[in-house]
Design a protein around this motif. Structure first.
Motif, mmCIF file in Angstrom:
data_model
loop_
_atom_site.group_PDB
_atom_site.id
_atom_site.type_symbol
_atom_site.label_atom_id
_atom_site.label_comp_id
_atom_site.label_asym_id
_atom_site.label_seq_id
_atom_site.Cartn_x
_atom_site.Cartn_y
_atom_site.Cartn_z
ATOM 1 N N LYS A 27 0.502 -1.131 0.043
ATOM 2 C CA LYS A 27 0.158 -0.037 -0.009
ATOM 3 C C LYS A 27 0.949 1.326 -0.007
ATOM 4 N N ILE A 30 1.976 1.803 -3.559
ATOM 5 C CA ILE A 30 0.878 2.541 -4.418
ATOM 6 C C ILE A 30 0.610 3.996 -4.119
ATOM 7 N N ILE A 95 0.063 0.565 -10.572
ATOM 8 C CA ILE A 95 -0.762 0.696 -9.379
ATOM 9 C C ILE A 95 -1.942 -0.272 -9.467
ATOM 10 N N SER A 96 -2.413 -0.436 -10.820
ATOM 11 C CA SER A 96 -3.650 -1.592 -10.906
ATOM 12 C C SER A 96 -2.946 -3.083 -10.635
ATOM 13 N N GLU A 99 -2.506 -3.421 -6.890
ATOM 14 C CA GLU A 99 -3.779 -3.450 -6.189
ATOM 15 C C GLU A 99 -4.623 -4.845 -6.641
ATOM 16 N N ARG A 100 -4.300 -5.289 -7.881
ATOM 17 C CA ARG A 100 -5.046 -6.444 -8.277
ATOM 18 C C ARG A 100 -4.601 -7.717 -7.669
ATOM 19 N N GLU A 102 -2.504 -7.570 -5.032
ATOM 20 C CA GLU A 102 -2.259 -7.386 -3.557
ATOM 21 C C GLU A 102 -0.567 -7.460 -3.112
#
Length: 356
Positions: A27, A30, A95-96, A99-100, A102
């Protein structure tokens, strides 16, 4: 029991702590990427301002004209706008991806520093590789001039026999029911260095030549003679098949398209006419006959594998013509089907050939 519980609890807490740490780390990455994304436009605008200043200085020094200065400014503006668009897209994709998954992502590690042109793929979790896969097959040296190609070949069509003193219309074999099948592998080599008009084709093939006798007949071997005789009951099926291993050789003619690239050139046969003339030689692998009939109300199927006095050596002429990989194909055995026959018969085939 209490010790086991304590150890288990400690392991569980360690795992949860590691998981929480991993969540926090990805995180954080990100958030860092989002900050970078916001700064991209500012960086590119500042760079554009410096470029425009440099262009104005050249204009003031009369190194370029007003029209040239205007053109250079427009080109610089387009370039910087494109930079913003693509850099933002790259960061958004990063970023994607995080996030996808983790934070658990597959990456290429040291792809440009491995010996022997190897590529290593690994699973990276929180910046640390978990496993690696090495491959030296992903990069291949491209040959500048490739003169030899190879193809899988198969052919299918009608089969029959030419009999001395008889026309094909008088053949004792069914015209539509007698068929052949051929499959194999061929190599095609360009003969001349600077033209692909002539090619030398050579390979290996399995031939399956079938004959279906007409008029309720089947083959009978009597000593050194093999002849057709009428069966004593009505036949539902009578099929005679010869299996051969042959080595075809052809000289092929036809135009081709020349394509030149930065590190190679190639001749293409796509949508081009091809004509091949040649022959084949090989061996008979086996001969068999299949009979189906009914006797006393019961269905009977006989599969007979015998010599039938067929020739051991197979040799003949063949030719093909067509476009690209679909060709009209004809072959004719120069050897007789049966050795020492009173009346000689020679196998002939006509069909389609496919070079894949």
């Amino acid at each position: 029991m209490s010790k086991i519980t304590t150890v288990f609890a400690a392991l569980l807490l360690t795992f949860l702590a590691q998981s929480a740490y991993g969540q926090k780390e990805y995180k954080k990455k990100i958030e860092t990427l989002k900050v970078q994304k916001e700064k991209i436009a500012e960086q590119e605008k500042e760079a554009l301002k410096l470029e425009v200043q440099a262009i104005n200085e050249r204009l003031n020094n009369r190194a370029i004209t007003l029209e040239e200065a205007q053109r250079l400014k427009e080109e610089a503006a387009v370039k910087r706008a494109k930079n913003i668009e693509e850099r933002v897209a790259i960061v958004e994709n990063q970023i994607s991806l995080l996030e996808r998954n983790e934070g658990k992502t597959l990456i290429l590690l040291e792809a440009d520093t491995l010996a022997n042109d190897q590529v290593r793929v690994g699973l990276n979790i929180d910046g640390r590789p978990v496993f690696n896969i090495f491959s030296d097959q992903w990069r291949r040296n491209i040959k500048y001039d490739r003169r030899t190609y190879s193809d899988f070949v198969f052919a299918i069509g009608l089969n029959n026999a030419l009999i001395d003193g008889q026309s094909l219309d008088e053949s004792p074999y069914k015209i539509g029911g007698s068929r052949f099948f051929e499959m194999g592998w061929q190599w095609r080599t360009r003969v001349f260095k600077n033209t692909n008009f002539m090619r030398f084709n050579y390979g290996v093939s399995f031939q399956f030549n079938g004959l279906k006798p007409d008029d309720n007949q089947y083959f009978v071997q009597n000593g050194n003679q093999t002849e057709l005789q009428e069966f004593d009951v009505e036949l539902d099926k009578s099929k005679f098949r010869m299996d051969n291993l042959v080595f075809p050789v052809h000289i092929e003619f036809g135009p081709s398209k020349y394509h030149e690239h930065k590190n190679k050139f190639r001749y293409s046969l796509d949508n081009q006419f091809r004509l091949g003339l040649g022959g084949y030689a090989g061996f008979n692998l086996g001969t068999r006959q299949k009979l189906k009939y009914q006797r006393d109300g019961e269905r009977v199927k006989d599969k007979l594998k015998r010599d039938y006095n067929t020739s051991n050596l197979i040799y003949g002429l063949s030719a093909y013509a067509g476009f690209e990989g679909v060709l009209l194909y004809v072959k004719y055995d120069l050897n007789p089907i049966f050795k020492d026959a009173v009346v000689e018969q020679r196998n002939i085939s006509l069909g389609l050939r496919f070079d894949l």
